[in-house]
Write a protein that holds these residues in place. Structure first.
Motif, PDB file in Angstrom:
ATOM      1  N   ARG A 182      17.521  12.228   3.926  1.00 14.00           N
ATOM      2  CA  ARG A 182      19.253  12.349   4.116  1.00 14.00           C
ATOM      3  C   ARG A 182      19.509  11.712   2.561  1.00 14.00           C
ATOM      4  N   GLU A 183      18.992  10.644   1.994  1.00 17.38           N
ATOM      5  CA  GLU A 183      19.194   9.863   1.070  1.00 17.38           C
ATOM      6  C   GLU A 183      18.799  10.599  -0.104  1.00 17.38           C
ATOM      7  N   CYS A 184      17.579  11.397  -0.268  1.00 18.90           N
ATOM      8  CA  CYS A 184      17.008  11.940  -1.295  1.00 18.90           C
ATOM      9  C   CYS A 184      17.594  13.248  -1.603  1.00 18.90           C
ATOM     10  N   ALA A 185      17.816  14.185  -0.526  1.00 18.98           N
ATOM     11  CA  ALA A 185      18.526  15.503  -0.491  1.00 18.98           C
ATOM     12  C   ALA A 185      18.485  16.181  -1.917  1.00 18.98           C
ATOM     13  N   GLY A 186      17.177  16.606  -2.174  1.00 22.06           N
ATOM     14  CA  GLY A 186      16.847  17.184  -3.569  1.00 22.06           C
ATOM     15  C   GLY A 186      17.132  16.324  -4.718  1.00 22.06           C
ATOM     16  N   CYS A 187      16.748  14.939  -4.604  1.00 18.18           N
ATOM     17  CA  CYS A 187      16.844  14.120  -5.529  1.00 18.18           C
ATOM     18  C   CYS A 187      15.815  14.199  -6.726  1.00 18.18           C
ATOM     19  N   ASP A 188      15.942  13.715  -7.995  1.00 18.04           N
ATOM     20  CA  ASP A 188      14.988  13.965  -9.092  1.00 18.04           C
ATOM     21  C   ASP A 188      13.597  13.372  -8.776  1.00 18.04           C
ATOM     22  N   VAL A 189      13.867  12.102  -8.343  1.00 15.40           N
ATOM     23  CA  VAL A 189      12.542  11.330  -7.972  1.00 15.40           C
ATOM     24  C   VAL A 189      12.581  10.808  -6.727  1.00 15.40           C
ATOM     25  N   LEU A 190      11.472  10.916  -5.885  1.00 14.10           N
ATOM     26  CA  LEU A 190      11.512  10.215  -4.657  1.00 14.10           C
ATOM     27  C   LEU A 190      10.158   9.453  -4.864  1.00 14.10           C
ATOM     28  N   VAL A 191      10.243   8.062  -5.094  1.00 13.34           N
ATOM     29  CA  VAL A 191       9.225   7.094  -4.950  1.00 13.34           C
ATOM     30  C   VAL A 191       8.830   6.424  -3.419  1.00 13.34           C
ATOM     31  N   HIS A 192       7.864   6.864  -2.954  1.00  8.56           N
ATOM     32  CA  HIS A 192       7.455   6.734  -1.688  1.00  8.56           C
ATOM     33  C   HIS A 192       6.222   6.337  -1.195  1.00  8.56           C
ATOM     34  N   GLU A 193       6.234   5.174  -0.479  1.00 10.61           N
ATOM     35  CA  GLU A 193       4.927   4.549   0.159  1.00 10.61           C
ATOM     36  C   GLU A 193       4.124   5.417   0.711  1.00 10.61           C
ATOM     37  N   VAL A 194       2.654   5.185   1.030  1.00 10.78           N
ATOM     38  CA  VAL A 194       1.937   5.951   1.790  1.00 10.78           C
ATOM     39  C   VAL A 194       0.333   5.379   2.063  1.00 10.78           C
ATOM     40  N   TYR A 195       0.014   5.889   3.192  1.00  8.73           N
ATOM     41  CA  TYR A 195      -1.419   5.385   3.560  1.00  8.73           C
ATOM     42  C   TYR A 195      -2.202   6.800   3.674  1.00  8.73           C
ATOM     43  N   SER A 196      -3.666   6.680   3.542  1.00  6.93           N
ATOM     44  CA  SER A 196      -4.188   8.043   3.774  1.00  6.93           C
ATOM     45  C   SER A 196      -4.565   8.327   5.410  1.00  6.93           C
ATOM     46  N   ALA A 197      -4.069   9.525   5.776  1.00  9.18           N
ATOM     47  CA  ALA A 197      -4.203   9.805   7.413  1.00  9.18           C
ATOM     48  C   ALA A 197      -5.614  10.251   7.383  1.00  9.18           C
ATOM     49  N   VAL A 198      -6.394  10.696   6.496  1.00  5.84           N
ATOM     50  CA  VAL A 198      -7.791  10.995   6.704  1.00  5.84           C
ATOM     51  C   VAL A 198      -8.590   9.690   6.711  1.00  5.84           C
ATOM     52  N   GLY A 199      -8.218   8.802   6.032  1.00  2.00           N
ATOM     53  CA  GLY A 199      -9.067   7.462   6.060  1.00  2.00           C
ATOM     54  C   GLY A 199      -8.701   6.444   7.439  1.00  2.00           C
ATOM     55  N   LEU A 200      -7.542   6.762   7.626  1.00  2.00           N
ATOM     56  CA  LEU A 200      -6.937   5.822   8.825  1.00  2.00           C
ATOM     57  C   LEU A 200      -8.161   5.504   9.941  1.00  2.00           C
ATOM     58  N   PRO A 201      -8.913   6.585  10.424  1.00  2.00           N
ATOM     59  CA  PRO A 201      -9.780   6.342  11.460  1.00  2.00           C
ATOM     60  C   PRO A 201     -10.973   5.477  11.036  1.00  2.00           C
ATOM     61  N   LYS A 202     -11.215   5.467   9.721  1.00  2.00           N
ATOM     62  CA  LYS A 202     -12.294   4.507   9.265  1.00  2.00           C
ATOM     63  C   LYS A 202     -11.927   3.040   8.993  1.00  2.00           C
ATOM     64  N   ALA A 203     -10.774   2.782   8.992  1.00  2.00           N
ATOM     65  CA  ALA A 203     -10.086   1.522   8.583  1.00  2.00           C
ATOM     66  C   ALA A 203     -10.440   0.558   9.745  1.00  2.00           C
ATOM     67  N   PRO A 204     -10.404  -0.653   9.684  1.00  2.00           N
ATOM     68  CA  PRO A 204     -10.519  -1.640  10.745  1.00  2.00           C
ATOM     69  C   PRO A 204      -9.693  -1.297  12.091  1.00  2.00           C
ATOM     70  N   PRO A 205      -9.944  -1.773  13.132  1.00  2.00           N
ATOM     71  CA  PRO A 205      -9.017  -1.489  14.278  1.00  2.00           C
ATOM     72  C   PRO A 205      -7.766  -2.134  14.132  1.00  2.00           C
ATOM     73  N   GLU A 206      -7.612  -3.202  13.677  1.00  2.00           N
ATOM     74  CA  GLU A 206      -6.163  -3.753  13.743  1.00  2.00           C
ATOM     75  C   GLU A 206      -5.463  -2.987  12.567  1.00  2.00           C
ATOM     76  N   MET A 207      -6.047  -2.401  11.600  1.00  2.00           N
ATOM     77  CA  MET A 207      -5.229  -1.874  10.758  1.00  2.00           C
ATOM     78  C   MET A 207      -4.897  -0.144  11.381  1.00  2.00           C
ATOM     79  N   GLN A 208      -5.876   0.161  12.082  1.00  2.00           N
ATOM     80  CA  GLN A 208      -5.460   1.346  12.732  1.00  2.00           C
ATOM     81  C   GLN A 208      -4.464   1.397  13.746  1.00  2.00           C
ATOM     82  N   ARG A 209      -4.205   0.029  14.364  1.00  2.76           N
ATOM     83  CA  ARG A 209      -2.968  -0.070  15.248  1.00  2.76           C
ATOM     84  C   ARG A 209      -1.704  -0.323  14.339  1.00  2.76           C
TER      85      ARG A 209
END
Ligand SMILES: [Zn+2]
Ligand SMILES: [Zn+2]
Length: 270
Positions: A182-209
């Motif tokens: 809603r706020e971006c709606a075609g904005c010039d730059v979207l700076v967004h946080e992220v974690y790896s979906a592929v890596g998540l199952p390899k992370a420690p259980p508390e991080m997976q939760r």
């Protein structure tokens, strides 16, 4: 990018902070540890900073706020950027109290220094608890805070920054949120946080939760970006779960999203 880091520290990723530079005025979004160093490194690389009109905090997590006392107390150019005046900090409820506590925590230091060279107005702090909406406006920018879900915080913000020629949206820390599109709606730059979906199952259980309840995966971000349609998607606050690389993160997003994506490094400029 004054710092792309998370609480998991390493040499390449300084504490989380994004600078929006407009005609020599630097607007700082989050002030993680090391922000004052990265700012001076940017100056050393030729970036021209005349003044810091204001700092905006997304939420009170330490990886986004530990640099605040350094911004207040480092002398020389850091204070000069503020014209020698107070550091003005906007953020969700709690930021005003945090600034008051910072002021109290370094009272003895101020006293010791004042005895040697006199006091400085640059040691003053102004913290302002704000609600979602337009929180700041001057001749360079209009800054809008919007609520994002980042439990367990009752209030966490993303920011939409409008300049004369660009719209920049900064997610802050958030699990997938409709507010971004809603706020971006075609904005010039979207700076967004992220974690790896592929890596998540390899992370420690508390991080997976925890991570799926408070942060956004590469696949979820691809879906958000498809709706938000930014001209450029910049990944920051990267959580390299399972030991993935920047290229892996970009590949994961691009496997489900057609637009331009880069994974930011500290001191990158967009
Ligand atoms: Zn964070
Ligand atoms: Zn956080």
């Amino acid at each position: 990018m004054l710092g792309t880091g998370t609480p998991i520290i390493d040499a390449a990723h300084s504490g989380n902070s994004v600078g929006v530079l407009v005609r020599g005025s630097l607007y700082i979004f989050d002030a993680g540890p090391g922000v004052e160093r990265r700012m001076l490194e940017a100056v050393a690389k030729g970036v021209k900073i005349d003044t810091i009109p204001a700092v905006f905090i997304t939420h009170l997590h330490s990886d986004h706020t530990l640099g605040l006392p350094a911004l207040v107390y480092y002398h020389g150019r850091n204070a000069a950027f503020r014209g020698g005046g107070p550091l003005t900090v906007y953020g969700p409820p709690g930021i005003a109290a945090m600034m008051t506590h910072i002021d109290a925590a370094w009272a003895d230091d101020r006293g010791a220094r004042a005895g040697v060279r006199g006091g400085s107005p640059s040691w003053q702090v102004r913290g302002a608890d704000v609600a979602a909406g337009i929180v700041y406006r001057d001749s360079n920018v209009v800054v809008k805070a919007f609520e994002v879900p980042h439990q367990p915080w009752p209030h966490a913000f993303g920011y939409r920054v409008e300049t004369a020629d660009r719209v920049i949206v900064i997610s802050g820390d958030t699990k997938p949120s409709e507010a971004i599109a809603r706020e971006c709606a075609g904005c010039d730059v979207l700076v967004h946080e992220v974690y790896s979906a592929v890596g998540l199952p390899k992370a420690p259980p508390e991080m997976q939760r925890y991570h799926p309840t408070a942060h956004t995966s590469t696949y979820e971000l691809a879906e958000i970006a498809t709706k938000a349609k930014p001209k450029l998607l910049v990944l920051y606050h990267q959580l390299y779960l399972g030991g993935v690389s920047d290229d892996d993160l970009v590949r994961e997003v691009q496997s489900r999203y057609n637009g331009r994506v880069v994974s930011a490094h500290d001191l990158d400029v967009y």
